[in-house]
Design a protein around this motif. Structure first.
Motif, short mmCIF file in Angstrom:
data_model
loop_
_atom_site.label_atom_id
_atom_site.label_comp_id
_atom_site.label_asym_id
_atom_site.label_seq_id
_atom_site.Cartn_x
_atom_site.Cartn_y
_atom_site.Cartn_z
N ALA A 242 -16.51 4.94 59.64
CA ALA A 242 -17.01 3.57 59.47
C ALA A 242 -18.51 3.62 59.26
O ALA A 242 -19.20 4.54 59.74
CB ALA A 242 -16.67 2.72 60.69
N PHE A 243 -19.03 2.62 58.55
CA PHE A 243 -20.43 2.64 58.17
C PHE A 243 -21.04 1.25 58.30
O PHE A 243 -20.35 0.24 58.18
CB PHE A 243 -20.59 3.14 56.73
CG PHE A 243 -19.98 4.48 56.49
CD1 PHE A 243 -20.71 5.64 56.67
CD2 PHE A 243 -18.64 4.59 56.12
CE1 PHE A 243 -20.13 6.88 56.48
CE2 PHE A 243 -18.06 5.82 55.92
CZ PHE A 243 -18.81 6.98 56.09
N GLY A 244 -22.34 1.22 58.51
CA GLY A 244 -23.06 -0.04 58.60
C GLY A 244 -24.38 0.18 59.31
O GLY A 244 -24.74 1.30 59.66
N GLU A 245 -25.09 -0.90 59.53
CA GLU A 245 -26.36 -0.81 60.22
C GLU A 245 -26.10 -0.51 61.68
O GLU A 245 -25.24 -1.12 62.31
CB GLU A 245 -27.13 -2.12 60.09
CG GLU A 245 -28.50 -2.07 60.76
CD GLU A 245 -29.22 -3.40 60.67
OE1 GLU A 245 -30.35 -3.49 61.17
OE2 GLU A 245 -28.64 -4.34 60.09
N TYR A 246 -26.85 0.44 62.24
CA TYR A 246 -26.67 0.79 63.66
C TYR A 246 -27.72 0.08 64.49
O TYR A 246 -28.92 0.22 64.27
CB TYR A 246 -26.80 2.30 63.86
CG TYR A 246 -26.78 2.72 65.31
CD1 TYR A 246 -25.65 2.50 66.09
CD2 TYR A 246 -27.89 3.30 65.91
CE1 TYR A 246 -25.63 2.84 67.42
CE2 TYR A 246 -27.87 3.65 67.24
CZ TYR A 246 -26.74 3.43 67.99
OH TYR A 246 -26.72 3.78 69.32
N SER B 235 -17.96 -7.57 61.08
CA SER B 235 -18.00 -8.14 59.73
C SER B 235 -19.07 -7.52 58.85
O SER B 235 -18.99 -7.59 57.62
CB SER B 235 -18.24 -9.65 59.82
OG SER B 235 -19.37 -9.94 60.62
N ASP B 236 -20.08 -6.89 59.44
CA ASP B 236 -21.14 -6.27 58.64
C ASP B 236 -20.92 -4.78 58.44
O ASP B 236 -21.81 -4.08 57.96
CB ASP B 236 -22.51 -6.52 59.27
CG ASP B 236 -22.58 -6.10 60.73
OD1 ASP B 236 -21.52 -5.83 61.32
OD2 ASP B 236 -23.70 -6.06 61.28
N ASP B 237 -19.73 -4.28 58.77
CA ASP B 237 -19.40 -2.87 58.59
C ASP B 237 -18.32 -2.70 57.54
O ASP B 237 -17.71 -3.67 57.09
CB ASP B 237 -18.92 -2.26 59.92
CG ASP B 237 -20.01 -2.26 60.98
OD1 ASP B 237 -21.19 -2.18 60.60
OD2 ASP B 237 -19.68 -2.37 62.17
N PHE B 238 -18.06 -1.45 57.15
CA PHE B 238 -16.96 -1.16 56.23
C PHE B 238 -16.40 0.22 56.54
O PHE B 238 -17.02 1.01 57.27
CB PHE B 238 -17.39 -1.28 54.76
CG PHE B 238 -18.46 -0.29 54.34
CD1 PHE B 238 -18.11 0.87 53.67
CD2 PHE B 238 -19.80 -0.53 54.59
CE1 PHE B 238 -19.08 1.79 53.27
CE2 PHE B 238 -20.78 0.37 54.19
CZ PHE B 238 -20.42 1.53 53.52
#
Length: 283
Positions: A198-202, A90-93
């Motif tokens: 895909a992107f987001g905090e790792y 849910s915190d990715d896009f």
């Protein structure tokens, strides 16, 4: 329908719009979005209802009592309408062409020997940098040299992942996804790629204090995870680290000693015992 894009969520309503917008920008429409809400107490359900009203692609929303992400995955794989299964948190896009690229990769992995393919989840700042990389494809597990903090996203055939559900241990609600992914990797070919889609905090999947506490709170899942990871560990150092972690959880959570001993390779058990003896007599 080609893809089921699955999102497990828990009190993340404030983040879901970004993922929804990225799905709305996809250059193909052969997918559904399946959301399994793991007992949220925020406004997630209301927000998803708004998404459903305006979306031009199918959205399904299911709410379960709080049981953990792995149970949400079990539900999703048994109810997926697509041929391929893709989990996005849910915190990715997604990149705008994510599913179009996945569609091309799915044609390369139709052979029954393949269980799926991968792409890369990268730090959010790389989305705006628009960097390009030489596209690489390979089939050997754990052979990629990372140039940045990232991780593989797996896209599995639904018929394959259905054969590998998470086990259910009562009173435990956290299981690492390696318990499901590694058996698939061992039984099927995977087409690994370095497409960044895909992107987001790792969040590094190491034994951080937070993760370590969750492992101690869910010891049967933790021990299963260590045994599963051991089956693909390549170096003696990796195997010894897994053995240390395994026995640390066994001893700190009072798991059955004999059963734990018999469930782990004898050589690594002997290594741990000798290590403890050396430490005892060195003080």
């Amino acid at each position: 329908m080609l893809f089921t894009v699955f999102t497990p969520t828990y009190n993340r309503g404030y983040l879901l719009d970004r993922l929804f917008q990225s799905l709305s920008r996809q250059t193909v429409r052969n997918f559904e979005w399946l959301i399994v809400d793991d007992g949220s107490t925020d406004d997630t359900e209301e927000l998803v209802t708004q998404f459903i009203d305006v979306a031009d692609f199918p959205i399904r929303y299911v709410k379960q009592k709080n049981q953990g992400k792995h149970i949400a995955i079990n539900y999703a794989i048994n109810n997926a309408a697509g041929k391929w299964f893709l989990t996005i948190d849910s915190d990715d896009f997604l990149a705008n062409d994510c599913l179009e690229t996945c569609q091309l990769l799915s044609t390369e992995t139709e052979n029954n020997k393949f269980g799926g393919f991968t792409f890369i989840h990268a730090p959010e700042e790389m989305f705006s940098e628009k960097k390009t990389y030489d596209i690489k494809k390979w089939t050997e597990y754990n052979s990629y040299q990372w140039e940045f903090a990232g991780e593989m996203v797996y896209v599995f055939k639904v018929e394959v992942i259905k054969k590998h559900p998470f086990p259910i241990f009562e009173n435990e609600n956290f299981c690492q996804e390696s318990v499901q992914i590694i058996p698939i990797i061992k039984n099927y070919k995977i087409l690994f790629t370095n497409y960044i889609l895909a992107f987001g905090e790792y969040l590094e999947d190491g034994l951080s204090q937070n993760l370590y506490q969750r492992l101690l709170e869910n010891p049967r899942y933790a021990l299963l995870s260590f045994r599963t990871k051991l089956s693909v560990a390549k170096t003696s150092e990796d195997k010894k680290l897994l053995a240390r972690n395994y026995w640390d959880v066994v001893l700190k959570t009072k798991q059955p000693k004999i059963k734990s001993f018999l469930s782990f390779p004898f050589q690594l058990n002997a290594f741990i015992l000798l290590e403890k003896v050396r430490k005892k007599f060195s003080h």
